[in-house]
Design a protein around this motif. Structure first.
Motif, PDB file in Angstrom:
ATOM      1  N   ARG A  80       0.828  -1.204   0.000  1.00 22.20           N
ATOM      2  CA  ARG A  80       0.000   0.000   0.000  1.00 22.20           C
ATOM      3  C   ARG A  80       0.865   1.258   0.000  1.00 22.20           C
ATOM      4  O   ARG A  80       1.904   1.307   0.643  1.00 22.20           O
ATOM      5  N   PHE A  81       0.399   2.256  -0.742  1.00 24.31           N
ATOM      6  CA  PHE A  81       1.043   3.566  -0.711  1.00 24.31           C
ATOM      7  C   PHE A  81      -0.035   4.630  -0.593  1.00 24.31           C
ATOM      8  O   PHE A  81      -1.205   4.393  -0.897  1.00 24.31           O
ATOM      9  N   GLY A  82       0.356   5.791  -0.132  1.00 24.47           N
ATOM     10  CA  GLY A  82      -0.560   6.916  -0.049  1.00 24.47           C
ATOM     11  C   GLY A  82      -0.361   7.832  -1.233  1.00 24.47           C
ATOM     12  O   GLY A  82       0.754   8.000  -1.734  1.00 24.47           O
ATOM     13  N   LEU A  83      -1.453   8.406  -1.685  1.00 24.43           N
ATOM     14  CA  LEU A  83      -1.409   9.421  -2.731  1.00 24.43           C
ATOM     15  C   LEU A  83      -2.069  10.673  -2.156  1.00 24.43           C
ATOM     16  O   LEU A  83      -3.263  10.657  -1.844  1.00 24.43           O
ATOM     17  N   LEU A  84      -1.274  11.706  -1.965  1.00 26.69           N
ATOM     18  CA  LEU A  84      -1.834  12.978  -1.523  1.00 26.69           C
ATOM     19  C   LEU A  84      -2.491  13.593  -2.753  1.00 26.69           C
ATOM     20  O   LEU A  84      -1.836  14.243  -3.560  1.00 26.69           O
ATOM     21  N   ASP A  85      -3.766  13.320  -2.898  1.00 24.46           N
ATOM     22  CA  ASP A  85      -4.479  13.665  -4.124  1.00 24.46           C
ATOM     23  C   ASP A  85      -4.793  15.153  -4.205  1.00 24.46           C
ATOM     24  O   ASP A  85      -4.721  15.738  -5.282  1.00 24.46           O
ATOM     25  N   GLU A  86      -5.143  15.750  -3.089  1.00 23.02           N
ATOM     26  CA  GLU A  86      -5.437  17.174  -3.086  1.00 23.02           C
ATOM     27  C   GLU A  86      -5.011  17.786  -1.761  1.00 23.02           C
ATOM     28  O   GLU A  86      -5.161  17.167  -0.709  1.00 23.02           O
ATOM     29  N   LEU A  87      -4.482  18.984  -1.847  1.00 16.97           N
ATOM     30  CA  LEU A  87      -4.144  19.778  -0.669  1.00 16.97           C
ATOM     31  C   LEU A  87      -4.457  21.222  -1.020  1.00 16.97           C
ATOM     32  O   LEU A  87      -3.895  21.772  -1.971  1.00 16.97           O
ATOM     33  N   TYR A  88      -5.373  21.803  -0.266  1.00 15.33           N
ATOM     34  CA  TYR A  88      -5.777  23.183  -0.535  1.00 15.33           C
ATOM     35  C   TYR A  88      -5.835  23.942   0.772  1.00 15.33           C
ATOM     36  O   TYR A  88      -6.443  23.499   1.745  1.00 15.33           O
ATOM     37  N   VAL A  89      -5.180  25.094   0.773  1.00 11.22           N
ATOM     38  CA  VAL A  89      -5.242  26.028   1.894  1.00 11.22           C
ATOM     39  C   VAL A  89      -5.761  27.338   1.324  1.00 11.22           C
ATOM     40  O   VAL A  89      -5.211  27.853   0.337  1.00 11.22           O
ATOM     41  N   ARG A  90      -6.808  27.851   1.933  1.00 17.12           N
ATOM     42  CA  ARG A  90      -7.389  29.112   1.461  1.00 17.12           C
ATOM     43  C   ARG A  90      -6.336  30.222   1.486  1.00 17.12           C
ATOM     44  O   ARG A  90      -5.476  30.260   2.374  1.00 17.12           O
ATOM     45  N   PRO A  91      -6.396  31.141   0.517  1.00  8.74           N
ATOM     46  CA  PRO A  91      -5.369  32.170   0.396  1.00  8.74           C
ATOM     47  C   PRO A  91      -5.088  32.947   1.690  1.00  8.74           C
ATOM     48  O   PRO A  91      -3.930  33.243   1.981  1.00  8.74           O
ATOM     49  N   ALA A  92      -6.097  33.252   2.460  1.00 10.81           N
ATOM     50  CA  ALA A  92      -5.896  34.035   3.687  1.00 10.81           C
ATOM     51  C   ALA A  92      -5.058  33.305   4.725  1.00 10.81           C
ATOM     52  O   ALA A  92      -4.531  33.926   5.646  1.00 10.81           O
ATOM     53  N   PHE A  93      -4.913  31.983   4.567  1.00 10.82           N
ATOM     54  CA  PHE A  93      -4.204  31.182   5.563  1.00 10.82           C
ATOM     55  C   PHE A  93      -2.854  30.674   5.063  1.00 10.82           C
ATOM     56  O   PHE A  93      -2.189  29.907   5.745  1.00 10.82           O
ATOM     57  N   ARG A  94      -2.468  31.073   3.878  1.00 11.20           N
ATOM     58  CA  ARG A  94      -1.198  30.600   3.317  1.00 11.20           C
ATOM     59  C   ARG A  94      -0.016  31.297   3.967  1.00 11.20           C
ATOM     60  O   ARG A  94      -0.133  32.367   4.542  1.00 11.20           O
ATOM     61  N   ARG A  95       1.133  30.644   3.855  1.00  9.54           N
ATOM     62  CA  ARG A  95       2.407  31.147   4.398  1.00  9.54           C
ATOM     63  C   ARG A  95       2.377  31.271   5.917  1.00  9.54           C
ATOM     64  O   ARG A  95       3.017  32.135   6.488  1.00  9.54           O
ATOM     65  N   LYS A  96       1.610  30.370   6.535  1.00  9.47           N
ATOM     66  CA  LYS A  96       1.540  30.326   7.995  1.00  9.47           C
ATOM     67  C   LYS A  96       1.938  28.938   8.514  1.00  9.47           C
ATOM     68  O   LYS A  96       1.715  28.615   9.667  1.00  9.47           O
ATOM     69  N   GLY A  97       2.475  28.101   7.617  1.00  6.80           N
ATOM     70  CA  GLY A  97       2.892  26.766   8.020  1.00  6.80           C
ATOM     71  C   GLY A  97       1.798  25.719   7.964  1.00  6.80           C
ATOM     72  O   GLY A  97       2.027  24.561   8.317  1.00  6.80           O
ATOM     73  N   ILE A  98       0.623  26.100   7.496  1.00  5.43           N
ATOM     74  CA  ILE A  98      -0.508  25.178   7.493  1.00  5.43           C
ATOM     75  C   ILE A  98      -0.302  24.060   6.469  1.00  5.43           C
ATOM     76  O   ILE A  98      -0.608  22.898   6.739  1.00  5.43           O
ATOM     77  N   GLY A  99       0.218  24.387   5.310  1.00  4.67           N
ATOM     78  CA  GLY A  99       0.488  23.350   4.307  1.00  4.67           C
ATOM     79  C   GLY A  99       1.471  22.317   4.829  1.00  4.67           C
ATOM     80  O   GLY A  99       1.293  21.114   4.636  1.00  4.67           O
TER      81      GLY A  99
END
Length: 151
Positions: A80-99
């Motif tokens: 088994r392997f994982g596929l990170l299919d989608e990752l979305y952080v709303r623009p207002a929350f970007r560059r805060k380490g959330i990703g």
């Protein structure tokens, strides 16, 4: 200003509307077609845990994004392997380490499930995302994903 407390929880059927809202934002930003088939696939994911999981990302109590982790099987990846299919952080929350926290969450989830490899796909022109993934230890396999739609 203090950084928000970031939490990620597994999405459930009751979260379908919130998930669809986030997905529509992500698909518009990435110039992807959000279709009824996409919505049905998301519903199937929520209904069938063996396919994968969806994590809703909160900054304090505000829904800040989502991530989709799907499961596959490969001899090359020893099962088994994982596929990170989608990752979305709303623009207002970007560059805060959330990703980065979302990536750590996905890695930890795979570790708990005994999954030894996590893959993802990134647009070569999305330098911000590419930089995030490389800092998190993702490397290119030197190969491209190719797709042939069956339907």
């Amino acid at each position: 200003m203090d950084e928000p407390l970031v939490t990620i929880r597994l999405a459930a059927n009751a979260d379908r509307r919130s998930l669809a809202e986030l997905m529509k934002e992500f698909y518009a930003e990435e110039h992807l077609r959000y279709t009824p088939e996409v919505e049905r696939a998301a519903a199937q994911l929520l209904d069938t845990p063996g396919l994968g999981v969806c994590g809703l990302i909160y900054a304090d109590t505000t829904l800040a994004g989502y991530t989709v982790l799907c499961f596959g099987y490969s001899l090359e990846f020893h099962g088994r392997f994982g596929l990170l299919d989608e990752l979305y952080v709303r623009p207002a929350f970007r560059r805060k380490g959330i990703g980065n926290l979302a990536l750590e969450w996905a890695v930890a989830y795979c570790q708990r499930e005994g999954i030894g490899a996590l893959r993802l796909e990134v647009d070569r022109l999305n330098t911000l995302a590419l930089s995030l993934y490389e800092r998190a230890g993702f490397t290119s396999a030197g190969r491209d994903y190719l797709t042939r739609w069956i339907r």
